[in-house]
Design a protein around this motif. Sequence first.
Motif, PDB file in Angstrom:
ATOM      1  N   ALA A  45       0.860  -1.145  -0.076  1.00 23.05           N
ATOM      2  CA  ALA A  45       0.173  -0.109   0.046  1.00 23.05           C
ATOM      3  C   ALA A  45       0.707   1.196  -0.020  1.00 23.05           C
ATOM      4  CB  ALA A  45      -0.779   0.166   1.274  1.00 23.05           C
ATOM      5  N   ARG A  46       2.126   1.066   0.045  1.00 20.56           N
ATOM      6  CA  ARG A  46       2.957   2.356   0.345  1.00 20.56           C
ATOM      7  C   ARG A  46       2.833   3.324  -0.838  1.00 20.56           C
ATOM      8  NH1 ARG A  46       9.009   3.343   2.567  1.00 20.56           N
ATOM      9  NH2 ARG A  46       8.742   5.735   2.590  1.00 20.56           N
ATOM     10  N   PRO A  47       2.949   2.755  -2.139  1.00 17.68           N
ATOM     11  CA  PRO A  47       2.703   3.770  -3.414  1.00 17.68           C
ATOM     12  C   PRO A  47       1.148   4.561  -3.161  1.00 17.68           C
ATOM     13  CG  PRO A  47       3.621   1.644  -4.057  1.00 17.68           C
ATOM     14  CD  PRO A  47       2.980   1.352  -2.821  1.00 17.68           C
ATOM     15  N   LEU A  48       0.311   3.763  -2.937  1.00 17.32           N
ATOM     16  CA  LEU A  48      -1.013   4.388  -2.487  1.00 17.32           C
ATOM     17  C   LEU A  48      -0.851   5.561  -1.505  1.00 17.32           C
ATOM     18  CD1 LEU A  48      -4.169   4.996  -2.941  1.00 17.32           C
ATOM     19  CD2 LEU A  48      -4.221   2.899  -1.560  1.00 17.32           C
ATOM     20  N   ILE A  49      -0.338   5.050  -0.281  1.00 15.96           N
ATOM     21  CA  ILE A  49      -0.080   6.257   0.759  1.00 15.96           C
ATOM     22  C   ILE A  49       0.608   7.471   0.330  1.00 15.96           C
ATOM     23  CG2 ILE A  49       1.272   6.430   2.978  1.00 15.96           C
ATOM     24  CD1 ILE A  49       0.561   3.440   3.441  1.00 15.96           C
ATOM     25  N   GLU A  50       1.811   7.194  -0.202  1.00 12.55           N
ATOM     26  CA  GLU A  50       2.567   8.321  -0.971  1.00 12.55           C
ATOM     27  C   GLU A  50       1.672   9.129  -1.720  1.00 12.55           C
ATOM     28  OE1 GLU A  50       5.786   6.261  -2.510  1.00 12.55           O
ATOM     29  OE2 GLU A  50       6.839   6.198  -0.836  1.00 12.55           O
ATOM     30  N   ALA A  51       0.813   8.624  -2.914  1.00 14.83           N
ATOM     31  CA  ALA A  51       0.076   9.210  -3.416  1.00 14.83           C
ATOM     32  C   ALA A  51      -1.066  10.027  -2.529  1.00 14.83           C
ATOM     33  CB  ALA A  51      -0.812   8.539  -4.607  1.00 14.83           C
ATOM     34  N   PRO A  57      -1.965  17.552   0.665  1.00 14.95           N
ATOM     35  CA  PRO A  57      -0.892  17.982   1.329  1.00 14.95           C
ATOM     36  C   PRO A  57      -1.462  18.438   2.876  1.00 14.95           C
ATOM     37  CG  PRO A  57      -1.355  19.525  -0.332  1.00 14.95           C
ATOM     38  CD  PRO A  57      -2.056  18.305  -0.560  1.00 14.95           C
ATOM     39  N   GLY A  58      -2.505  18.612   2.963  1.00 16.93           N
ATOM     40  CA  GLY A  58      -3.044  19.039   4.235  1.00 16.93           C
ATOM     41  C   GLY A  58      -3.594  18.109   5.246  1.00 16.93           C
ATOM     42  N   ARG A  59      -3.621  16.631   4.578  1.00 14.90           N
ATOM     43  CA  ARG A  59      -4.109  15.564   5.289  1.00 14.90           C
ATOM     44  C   ARG A  59      -2.904  14.769   5.968  1.00 14.90           C
ATOM     45  NH1 ARG A  59      -9.638  15.009   5.930  1.00 14.90           N
ATOM     46  NH2 ARG A  59     -10.874  15.503   3.894  1.00 14.90           N
ATOM     47  N   GLY A  76       8.999   3.336  10.825  1.00 13.96           N
ATOM     48  CA  GLY A  76      10.303   3.389  10.185  1.00 13.96           C
ATOM     49  C   GLY A  76      10.199   4.307   9.219  1.00 13.96           C
ATOM     50  N   TRP A  77       9.260   4.624   8.544  1.00 16.31           N
ATOM     51  CA  TRP A  77       9.258   5.378   7.277  1.00 16.31           C
ATOM     52  C   TRP A  77       9.410   7.007   7.661  1.00 16.31           C
ATOM     53  CZ3 TRP A  77       3.907   3.249   5.310  1.00 16.31           C
ATOM     54  CH2 TRP A  77       4.217   2.056   4.613  1.00 16.31           C
ATOM     55  N   ALA A  78       9.431   7.108   9.057  1.00 18.84           N
ATOM     56  CA  ALA A  78       9.772   8.622   9.502  1.00 18.84           C
ATOM     57  C   ALA A  78       9.037   9.695   8.953  1.00 18.84           C
ATOM     58  CB  ALA A  78      11.229   8.936   9.663  1.00 18.84           C
ATOM     59  N   GLU A  79       7.612   9.385   8.386  1.00 14.03           N
ATOM     60  CA  GLU A  79       6.909  10.631   7.586  1.00 14.03           C
ATOM     61  C   GLU A  79       6.078  11.266   8.758  1.00 14.03           C
ATOM     62  OE1 GLU A  79       4.962  13.124   6.160  1.00 14.03           O
ATOM     63  OE2 GLU A  79       6.048  11.803   4.573  1.00 14.03           O
ATOM     64  N   LEU A  80       6.266  12.484   8.805  1.00 15.88           N
ATOM     65  CA  LEU A  80       5.788  13.370   9.939  1.00 15.88           C
ATOM     66  C   LEU A  80       4.347  13.401   9.933  1.00 15.88           C
ATOM     67  CD1 LEU A  80       8.054  16.605   9.985  1.00 15.88           C
ATOM     68  CD2 LEU A  80       7.963  14.439  11.566  1.00 15.88           C
ATOM     69  N   ARG A  81       3.817  13.125   8.830  1.00 16.02           N
ATOM     70  CA  ARG A  81       2.188  13.079   8.574  1.00 16.02           C
ATOM     71  C   ARG A  81       1.502  11.794   8.852  1.00 16.02           C
ATOM     72  NH1 ARG A  81       1.982  15.403   2.952  1.00 16.02           N
ATOM     73  NH2 ARG A  81      -0.406  15.188   3.155  1.00 16.02           N
TER      74      ARG A  81
END
Length: 390
Positions: A45-51, A57-59, A76-81
Amino acid sequence: MRLVWRVLRGVESRADLAERLGGGAASAPGALWLHAASNGELASARPLIEALLRRAPGRRLLITTNTLTARALAQGWAELRIEARLAPLDARWMLTRFLARHRPAALIVVENELWPNRLVMAQARGVPVFAVGARISARSARRWRKIGLGRRMMRALTALSAQDPASEAEFRALGLPAKRCLPRLNLKTAVAAPAPAEVLEWPRAATVLAASTHAGEEVLILRAFARARAARPGLRLILAPRHPRRAAEVAGAIRAAGLAFAQRSAGEPPEAPVYLADTMGEMANWYASAGICIIGGTFAPKGGHTPFEPAAYGCALVHGPSVENHAEAFGALDAAGGAWAVAPEALGPRLIELDARQQATLARAASAALAALGSHDGPNALAREILEKI
Protein backbone atom coordinates in the motif's frame (compact mmCIF):
# COMPACT_ATOMS: atom_id res chain seq x y z
CA MET A 1 -7.37 -13.70 27.31
CA ARG A 2 -4.79 -14.42 24.60
CA LEU A 3 -3.88 -10.72 24.47
CA VAL A 4 -3.47 -10.56 28.24
CA TRP A 5 -1.25 -13.64 28.08
CA ARG A 6 0.95 -11.93 25.45
CA VAL A 7 1.40 -8.99 27.82
CA LEU A 8 2.23 -11.30 30.75
CA ARG A 9 4.82 -13.10 28.61
CA GLY A 10 6.36 -9.79 27.55
CA VAL A 11 5.50 -10.24 23.86
CA GLU A 12 3.45 -7.02 23.96
CA SER A 13 3.34 -4.09 26.36
CA ARG A 14 0.40 -2.69 28.26
CA ALA A 15 0.45 0.23 25.80
CA ASP A 16 0.11 -2.25 22.93
CA LEU A 17 -2.85 -3.87 24.65
CA ALA A 18 -4.46 -0.45 25.13
CA GLU A 19 -4.23 0.19 21.38
CA ARG A 20 -5.82 -3.17 20.58
CA LEU A 21 -8.67 -2.25 22.92
CA GLY A 22 -9.28 1.03 21.07
CA GLY A 23 -7.30 3.22 23.45
CA GLY A 24 -3.84 4.74 23.38
CA ALA A 25 -2.84 8.23 22.39
CA ALA A 26 -5.36 10.06 20.22
CA SER A 27 -4.34 11.14 16.73
CA ALA A 28 -5.23 14.45 15.16
CA PRO A 29 -8.93 14.40 14.13
CA GLY A 30 -9.71 14.34 10.43
CA ALA A 31 -6.92 11.95 9.44
CA LEU A 32 -7.38 9.30 6.78
CA TRP A 33 -7.47 5.95 8.57
CA LEU A 34 -5.71 3.27 6.51
CA HIS A 35 -5.73 -0.30 7.79
CA ALA A 36 -3.46 -3.09 6.55
CA ALA A 37 -3.01 -6.49 8.19
CA SER A 38 0.76 -6.95 8.26
CA ASN A 39 4.06 -6.15 6.56
CA GLY A 40 3.21 -7.44 3.10
CA GLU A 41 -0.09 -5.61 2.81
CA LEU A 42 1.33 -2.39 4.25
CA ALA A 43 4.36 -2.45 1.97
CA SER A 44 2.10 -3.00 -1.05
CA ALA A 45 0.00 0.00 0.00
CA ARG A 46 2.96 2.36 0.23
CA PRO A 47 2.62 3.76 -3.32
CA LEU A 48 -1.05 4.54 -2.54
CA ILE A 49 -0.07 6.11 0.79
CA GLU A 50 2.51 8.31 -0.92
CA ALA A 51 -0.03 9.30 -3.57
CA LEU A 52 -2.60 10.25 -0.91
CA LEU A 53 -0.07 12.39 0.97
CA ARG A 54 1.09 14.03 -2.24
CA ARG A 55 -2.43 14.81 -3.49
CA ALA A 56 -3.74 15.99 -0.11
CA PRO A 57 -0.89 17.98 1.47
CA GLY A 58 -3.09 19.11 4.35
CA ARG A 59 -4.12 15.58 5.34
CA ARG A 60 -2.59 13.25 7.90
CA LEU A 61 -2.68 9.45 7.82
CA LEU A 62 -3.50 7.18 10.73
CA ILE A 63 -2.19 3.70 9.87
CA THR A 64 -3.36 0.67 11.83
CA THR A 65 -1.99 -2.85 11.55
CA ASN A 66 -2.60 -6.21 13.16
CA THR A 67 1.06 -6.88 13.93
CA LEU A 68 3.84 -5.19 15.88
CA THR A 69 6.26 -5.57 12.97
CA ALA A 70 3.93 -3.81 10.52
CA ARG A 71 3.40 -0.95 12.98
CA ALA A 72 7.19 -0.67 13.28
CA LEU A 73 7.45 -0.63 9.48
CA ALA A 74 5.10 2.38 9.28
CA GLN A 75 6.93 4.14 12.10
CA GLY A 76 10.24 3.46 10.35
CA TRP A 77 9.17 5.51 7.34
CA ALA A 78 9.65 8.58 9.56
CA GLU A 79 6.91 10.51 7.75
CA LEU A 80 5.73 13.36 9.97
CA ARG A 81 2.17 13.15 8.62
CA ILE A 82 1.81 9.45 9.50
CA GLU A 83 0.84 8.06 12.89
CA ALA A 84 0.86 4.30 13.43
CA ARG A 85 -1.18 2.24 15.88
CA LEU A 86 -2.17 -1.36 16.44
CA ALA A 87 -5.69 -1.89 15.10
CA PRO A 88 -8.61 -2.18 17.49
CA LEU A 89 -10.22 -5.59 17.60
CA ASP A 90 -13.46 -5.95 15.65
CA ALA A 91 -15.68 -5.56 18.72
CA ARG A 92 -18.28 -2.83 19.01
CA TRP A 93 -17.17 -1.25 22.28
CA MET A 94 -13.53 -1.17 21.19
CA LEU A 95 -14.41 0.40 17.86
CA THR A 96 -16.74 2.92 19.52
CA ARG A 97 -13.83 3.95 21.71
CA PHE A 98 -11.41 4.10 18.77
CA LEU A 99 -13.70 6.13 16.50
CA ALA A 100 -14.49 8.63 19.26
CA ARG A 101 -10.81 9.00 20.10
CA HIS A 102 -9.48 9.47 16.57
CA ARG A 103 -12.46 10.83 14.57
CA PRO A 104 -11.10 9.83 11.13
CA ALA A 105 -12.28 11.49 7.94
CA ALA A 106 -12.34 8.20 6.00
CA LEU A 107 -11.46 4.53 6.38
CA ILE A 108 -9.36 2.76 3.73
CA VAL A 109 -8.89 -1.00 4.14
CA VAL A 110 -6.29 -2.96 2.20
CA GLU A 111 -6.88 -6.32 0.48
CA ASN A 112 -9.07 -8.71 2.48
CA GLU A 113 -9.27 -6.85 5.81
CA LEU A 114 -13.04 -6.60 5.51
CA TRP A 115 -14.28 -6.84 9.10
CA PRO A 116 -18.03 -6.32 9.58
CA ASN A 117 -18.15 -4.16 12.70
CA ARG A 118 -15.29 -1.96 11.52
CA LEU A 119 -16.94 -1.22 8.18
CA VAL A 120 -20.53 -0.89 9.39
CA MET A 121 -19.75 1.25 12.44
CA ALA A 122 -17.55 3.62 10.45
CA GLN A 123 -20.25 4.04 7.80
CA ALA A 124 -22.93 4.59 10.46
CA ARG A 125 -20.90 7.51 11.82
CA GLY A 126 -20.67 9.15 8.40
CA VAL A 127 -17.10 8.00 7.73
CA PRO A 128 -16.64 7.05 4.05
CA VAL A 129 -15.31 3.50 3.72
CA PHE A 130 -13.07 2.33 0.87
CA ALA A 131 -11.60 -1.10 0.12
CA VAL A 132 -8.50 -1.12 -2.10
CA GLY A 133 -6.91 -4.09 -3.81
CA ALA A 134 -9.80 -6.06 -2.31
CA ARG A 135 -9.91 -9.78 -2.84
CA ILE A 136 -12.26 -12.56 -1.89
CA SER A 137 -12.33 -16.23 -2.77
CA ALA A 138 -15.42 -18.01 -4.05
CA ARG A 139 -15.43 -20.06 -0.83
CA SER A 140 -15.41 -16.95 1.39
CA ALA A 141 -18.15 -15.36 -0.72
CA ARG A 142 -20.31 -18.44 -0.30
CA ARG A 143 -19.79 -18.31 3.47
CA TRP A 144 -20.70 -14.60 3.58
CA ARG A 145 -23.92 -15.34 1.67
CA LYS A 146 -24.78 -18.26 3.91
CA ILE A 147 -24.54 -16.20 7.12
CA GLY A 148 -26.21 -13.14 5.57
CA LEU A 149 -23.16 -10.92 5.96
CA GLY A 150 -22.40 -9.97 2.37
CA ARG A 151 -25.12 -7.41 1.58
CA ARG A 152 -24.70 -5.69 4.94
CA MET A 153 -21.00 -5.20 4.33
CA MET A 154 -21.42 -4.14 0.71
CA ARG A 155 -23.89 -1.45 1.81
CA ALA A 156 -21.25 -0.07 4.18
CA LEU A 157 -18.74 0.51 1.37
CA THR A 158 -18.49 3.89 -0.30
CA ALA A 159 -16.38 2.34 -3.06
CA LEU A 160 -14.27 -0.73 -3.73
CA SER A 161 -11.30 -1.38 -5.98
CA ALA A 162 -10.96 -5.14 -6.52
CA GLN A 163 -7.66 -6.87 -6.98
CA ASP A 164 -8.81 -8.97 -9.93
CA PRO A 165 -11.89 -9.61 -12.10
CA ALA A 166 -12.92 -12.75 -10.19
CA SER A 167 -12.97 -10.90 -6.87
CA GLU A 168 -14.92 -8.01 -8.40
CA ALA A 169 -17.50 -10.45 -9.72
CA GLU A 170 -17.90 -12.00 -6.26
CA PHE A 171 -18.31 -8.59 -4.61
CA ARG A 172 -20.92 -7.63 -7.24
CA ALA A 173 -22.79 -10.89 -6.58
CA LEU A 174 -22.77 -10.06 -2.86
CA GLY A 175 -24.58 -6.82 -3.59
CA LEU A 176 -21.97 -4.18 -4.43
CA PRO A 177 -23.51 -1.77 -6.98
CA ALA A 178 -21.56 -1.27 -10.20
CA LYS A 179 -21.39 2.49 -9.55
CA ARG A 180 -19.36 1.81 -6.39
CA CYS A 181 -16.67 -0.14 -8.26
CA LEU A 182 -13.39 1.72 -8.70
CA PRO A 183 -10.81 0.65 -11.31
CA ARG A 184 -9.27 -2.69 -10.41
CA LEU A 185 -5.79 -2.57 -8.92
CA ASN A 186 -3.44 -5.19 -7.55
CA LEU A 187 -1.34 -3.01 -5.25
CA LYS A 188 1.63 -5.34 -5.45
CA THR A 189 2.15 -4.57 -9.15
CA ALA A 190 3.26 -1.02 -8.30
CA VAL A 191 5.74 -1.87 -5.54
CA ALA A 192 9.44 -1.40 -6.27
CA ALA A 193 11.64 -4.22 -4.97
CA PRO A 194 13.76 -2.95 -2.05
CA ALA A 195 17.51 -3.43 -2.27
CA PRO A 196 18.75 -6.37 -0.17
CA ALA A 197 20.88 -5.54 2.85
CA GLU A 198 22.81 -8.80 2.48
CA VAL A 199 23.17 -11.54 -0.11
CA LEU A 200 24.36 -15.02 0.82
CA GLU A 201 27.66 -16.11 -0.72
CA TRP A 202 26.05 -19.19 -2.21
CA PRO A 203 25.85 -19.92 -5.96
CA ARG A 204 22.49 -18.38 -6.82
CA ALA A 205 21.55 -20.99 -9.43
CA ALA A 206 22.05 -23.73 -6.82
CA THR A 207 20.04 -21.97 -4.11
CA VAL A 208 16.36 -22.70 -3.44
CA LEU A 209 14.22 -20.37 -1.31
CA ALA A 210 11.06 -21.70 0.33
CA ALA A 211 9.37 -18.36 1.03
CA SER A 212 6.71 -17.79 3.70
CA THR A 213 5.94 -21.44 4.35
CA HIS A 214 3.15 -22.74 6.57
CA ALA A 215 2.72 -25.79 8.78
CA GLY A 216 2.69 -28.93 6.65
CA GLU A 217 4.68 -27.39 3.82
CA GLU A 218 8.13 -27.61 5.41
CA VAL A 219 8.06 -31.42 5.69
CA LEU A 220 7.04 -31.74 2.04
CA ILE A 221 9.67 -29.24 0.86
CA LEU A 222 12.46 -30.76 2.96
CA ARG A 223 11.68 -34.22 1.61
CA ALA A 224 11.76 -32.88 -1.97
CA PHE A 225 14.96 -30.92 -1.31
CA ALA A 226 16.75 -33.95 0.16
CA ARG A 227 15.77 -35.98 -2.90
CA ALA A 228 16.96 -33.24 -5.28
CA ARG A 229 20.21 -32.74 -3.35
CA ALA A 230 21.06 -36.42 -3.78
CA ALA A 231 21.17 -35.73 -7.53
CA ARG A 232 22.55 -32.16 -7.23
CA PRO A 233 24.93 -32.26 -4.22
CA GLY A 234 25.64 -28.52 -4.36
CA LEU A 235 21.99 -27.57 -3.89
CA ARG A 236 21.22 -25.33 -0.87
CA LEU A 237 17.93 -24.35 0.76
CA ILE A 238 16.86 -21.15 2.50
CA LEU A 239 13.78 -22.00 4.54
CA ALA A 240 11.82 -18.88 5.58
CA PRO A 241 8.65 -19.73 7.53
CA ARG A 242 5.79 -17.26 7.31
CA HIS A 243 5.72 -16.97 11.11
CA PRO A 244 9.18 -16.96 12.74
CA ARG A 245 7.57 -17.98 16.04
CA ARG A 246 7.34 -21.47 14.50
CA ALA A 247 11.15 -21.67 14.32
CA ALA A 248 11.47 -24.47 16.89
CA GLU A 249 8.86 -26.55 15.06
CA VAL A 250 10.56 -25.99 11.70
CA ALA A 251 13.98 -26.74 13.16
CA GLY A 252 12.57 -30.05 14.39
CA ALA A 253 11.34 -30.86 10.89
CA ILE A 254 14.81 -30.16 9.44
CA ARG A 255 16.43 -32.47 11.99
CA ALA A 256 13.85 -35.15 11.28
CA ALA A 257 14.73 -34.91 7.58
CA GLY A 258 18.35 -35.68 8.47
CA LEU A 259 19.65 -32.34 7.16
CA ALA A 260 22.24 -30.09 8.79
CA PHE A 261 21.17 -26.47 9.17
CA ALA A 262 22.18 -23.05 10.44
CA GLN A 263 19.75 -20.67 12.12
CA ARG A 264 19.60 -16.98 11.22
CA SER A 265 18.15 -15.82 14.55
CA ALA A 266 21.04 -17.51 16.38
CA GLY A 267 23.62 -15.68 14.26
CA GLU A 268 25.01 -18.95 12.87
CA PRO A 269 27.02 -18.70 9.62
CA PRO A 270 25.24 -20.15 6.54
CA GLU A 271 27.60 -23.08 6.06
CA ALA A 272 25.12 -25.98 6.24
CA PRO A 273 22.88 -27.22 3.38
CA VAL A 274 19.81 -25.59 4.98
CA TYR A 275 19.58 -22.03 6.31
CA LEU A 276 16.61 -21.45 8.60
CA ALA A 277 15.72 -17.80 7.96
CA ASP A 278 13.59 -17.29 11.06
CA THR A 279 13.62 -13.50 11.24
CA MET A 280 11.30 -10.72 10.12
CA GLY A 281 11.93 -8.02 7.51
CA GLU A 282 14.71 -9.79 5.59
CA MET A 283 12.88 -11.41 2.68
CA ALA A 284 14.63 -9.12 0.19
CA ASN A 285 17.92 -10.75 1.22
CA TRP A 286 16.61 -14.24 0.55
CA TYR A 287 14.91 -13.38 -2.76
CA ALA A 288 18.17 -11.82 -3.97
CA SER A 289 20.15 -14.90 -2.89
CA ALA A 290 18.04 -17.59 -4.55
CA GLY A 291 17.67 -18.62 -8.16
CA ILE A 292 14.59 -20.70 -7.39
CA CYS A 293 11.66 -19.64 -5.19
CA ILE A 294 9.07 -22.10 -3.92
CA ILE A 295 6.11 -19.88 -3.05
CA GLY A 296 4.70 -20.62 0.37
CA GLY A 297 1.02 -21.11 1.03
CA THR A 298 0.62 -22.92 -2.29
CA PHE A 299 1.40 -26.42 -0.97
CA ALA A 300 -0.93 -25.87 1.99
CA PRO A 301 -4.58 -24.75 1.73
CA LYS A 302 -3.69 -21.09 2.30
CA GLY A 303 -4.36 -19.62 -1.15
CA GLY A 304 -0.72 -18.79 -1.89
CA HIS A 305 1.46 -15.78 -1.17
CA THR A 306 2.46 -13.15 -3.69
CA PRO A 307 4.46 -14.10 -6.79
CA PHE A 308 5.22 -10.44 -7.51
CA GLU A 309 8.02 -10.04 -4.97
CA PRO A 310 10.15 -13.07 -5.94
CA ALA A 311 9.59 -12.30 -9.63
CA ALA A 312 10.91 -8.77 -9.07
CA TYR A 313 14.23 -10.29 -7.95
CA GLY A 314 14.49 -12.58 -10.96
CA CYS A 315 13.69 -15.82 -9.16
CA ALA A 316 12.38 -18.83 -11.04
CA LEU A 317 8.93 -19.43 -9.54
CA VAL A 318 7.62 -22.81 -8.41
CA HIS A 319 4.20 -23.20 -6.81
CA GLY A 320 1.68 -25.79 -5.70
CA PRO A 321 -2.06 -26.03 -6.38
CA SER A 322 -3.39 -23.51 -3.80
CA VAL A 323 -3.25 -20.14 -5.59
CA GLU A 324 -6.69 -18.53 -5.16
CA ASN A 325 -5.32 -15.44 -3.33
CA HIS A 326 -3.52 -14.39 -6.53
CA ALA A 327 -5.40 -16.44 -9.11
CA GLU A 328 -5.08 -13.88 -11.90
CA ALA A 329 -1.32 -13.50 -11.43
CA PHE A 330 -0.64 -17.23 -11.19
CA GLY A 331 -2.87 -17.86 -14.20
CA ALA A 332 -0.91 -15.33 -16.25
CA LEU A 333 2.41 -16.79 -15.07
CA ASP A 334 1.48 -20.37 -15.88
CA ALA A 335 0.08 -19.44 -19.31
CA ALA A 336 3.25 -17.51 -20.21
CA GLY A 337 5.68 -20.15 -18.93
CA GLY A 338 6.75 -17.81 -16.14
CA ALA A 339 6.22 -20.33 -13.34
CA TRP A 340 6.05 -24.05 -12.84
CA ALA A 341 2.89 -25.43 -11.26
CA VAL A 342 4.06 -28.58 -9.50
CA ALA A 343 2.25 -31.43 -7.78
CA PRO A 344 3.68 -32.11 -4.30
CA GLU A 345 5.10 -35.50 -5.27
CA ALA A 346 6.86 -33.98 -8.31
CA LEU A 347 8.63 -31.17 -6.45
CA GLY A 348 11.95 -33.02 -5.97
CA PRO A 349 12.40 -33.97 -9.64
CA ARG A 350 11.48 -30.45 -10.75
CA LEU A 351 14.15 -28.94 -8.49
CA ILE A 352 16.67 -31.22 -10.17
CA GLU A 353 15.59 -29.96 -13.61
CA LEU A 354 15.74 -26.24 -12.80
CA ASP A 355 19.28 -25.39 -13.87
CA ALA A 356 20.60 -21.87 -14.47
CA ARG A 357 19.35 -21.76 -18.08
CA GLN A 358 15.83 -22.85 -17.12
CA GLN A 359 15.80 -20.38 -14.23
CA ALA A 360 16.67 -17.48 -16.54
CA THR A 361 13.95 -18.51 -19.00
CA LEU A 362 11.28 -18.64 -16.29
CA ALA A 363 12.40 -15.34 -14.76
CA ARG A 364 12.17 -13.49 -18.09
CA ALA A 365 8.72 -14.89 -18.82
CA ALA A 366 7.52 -14.05 -15.30
CA SER A 367 8.68 -10.46 -15.57
CA ALA A 368 6.81 -9.97 -18.85
CA ALA A 369 3.63 -11.72 -17.67
CA LEU A 370 3.34 -9.75 -14.43
CA ALA A 371 4.24 -6.42 -16.05
CA ALA A 372 1.25 -6.86 -18.34
CA LEU A 373 -1.06 -7.06 -15.30
CA GLY A 374 0.00 -3.86 -13.61
CA SER A 375 -0.16 -0.10 -14.01
CA HIS A 376 2.35 2.04 -12.17
CA ASP A 377 -0.11 4.96 -12.39
CA GLY A 378 -2.77 2.89 -10.63
CA PRO A 379 -2.10 4.09 -7.05
CA ASN A 380 -2.11 7.72 -8.14
CA ALA A 381 -5.40 7.34 -9.99
CA LEU A 382 -6.93 5.46 -7.07
CA ALA A 383 -5.83 8.16 -4.61
CA ARG A 384 -7.53 10.76 -6.78
CA GLU A 385 -10.78 8.75 -6.85
CA ILE A 386 -10.78 8.30 -3.05
CA LEU A 387 -10.06 11.93 -2.25
CA GLU A 388 -12.82 13.08 -4.61
CA LYS A 389 -15.37 11.00 -2.64
CA ILE A 390 -14.45 12.23 0.83
